[in-house]
Design an enzyme around this catalytic site. Structure first.
Site, short mmCIF file in Angstrom:
data_model
loop_
_atom_site.label_atom_id
_atom_site.label_comp_id
_atom_site.label_asym_id
_atom_site.label_seq_id
_atom_site.Cartn_x
_atom_site.Cartn_y
_atom_site.Cartn_z
N ASP A 13 43.28 -6.12 48.24
CA ASP A 13 44.34 -6.82 47.54
C ASP A 13 43.69 -7.69 46.46
OD1 ASP A 13 46.93 -8.09 47.11
OD2 ASP A 13 46.11 -9.79 48.20
N ASP A 15 45.41 -10.93 44.47
CA ASP A 15 45.71 -12.37 44.54
C ASP A 15 45.48 -12.92 45.94
OD1 ASP A 15 46.57 -12.94 41.84
OD2 ASP A 15 48.35 -11.75 42.26
#
Length: 208
Positions: A13, A15
């Site tokens: 991922d 953020d």
């Protein structure tokens, strides 16, 4: 047999996982919440892990599809130029060095759109070999589509991939893809990480 310390690919991922953008994310959602009549505290509780359109619809279920899209675009616009404190997440540079050393392929799978993802990764000085954004999928996290696409692009069985996430929607997407999971922020997963440096140590140690 593959394990979280010996995956065939690592899917990250962006953020809150690879990039520390928490300040920018929270500022944007707080500002958006005030504009859209949502309690900022409630907005911040839902700010991480899902595409802006999914979160906007959750926070304002009275909006129709066109209004949700407008609300999501407004939220993204608040984030595009807020890059001053966007930096690599703790341990990110160690992890990327470990991935290079072990020759484990990797990709970024994010709920951000192309413009925002590229802006934040550039601000953090990170150049992923493959990047999958919300614009590459029909359904965002917690749907597994993004992680399945990344595994296919890398030519790796999803079950042999390690998904690294910092949110429940992201981890749910990883599990639904059939991948192994590693979590930040103390969330339940196959392995819990204090930061990405923990994963770097696991990968390098297994390679010795």
């Amino acid at each position: 047999m593959r394990s979280y310390s010996n995956p065939e690919a690592v899917l990250l991922d962006m953020d809150g996982t690879l990039v520390d953008s928490d300040g920018a994310v929270e500022r944007a959602w707080a500002a958006w919440a005030l504009e859209y009549g949502v309690d900022p505290a409630v907005a911040l509780e839902n700010a991480h892990g899902s595409p802006a359109s999914v979160t906007a619809a959750r926070l304002r279920p009275d909006l129709d599809a066109a209004q949700v899209e407008t609300a999501a675009q407004r939220q993204l616009k608040l984030q595009y130029d807020d890059l001053a404190d966007v930096v690599p997440a703790a341990g990110a540079e160690r992890l990327l060095a470990a991935l290079d050393r072990t020759a484990i392929p990797w990709a970024v799978v994010t709920s951000a759109d192309d413009r925002l993802a590229k802006a934040r990764l550039n601000a953090a000085g990170i150049r992923p070999p493959l990047l999958f954004t919300f614009e590459h999928v029909a359904h965002g996290k917690p749907d597994p589509e993004g992680y399945l696409l990344a595994a296919k692009a890398l030519g790796v069985d999803p079950a042999a991939c390690l998904v690294v996430e910092d949110s429940e929607p992201g981890l749910a997407a990883g599990r639904a893809a059939g991948a192994m999971t590693a979590s930040l922020r103390g969330l339940p997963a196959d392995v819990r990480l204090r930061d990405l440096g923990d994963l770097a140590e696991l990968l390098v140690h297994d390679d010795r």
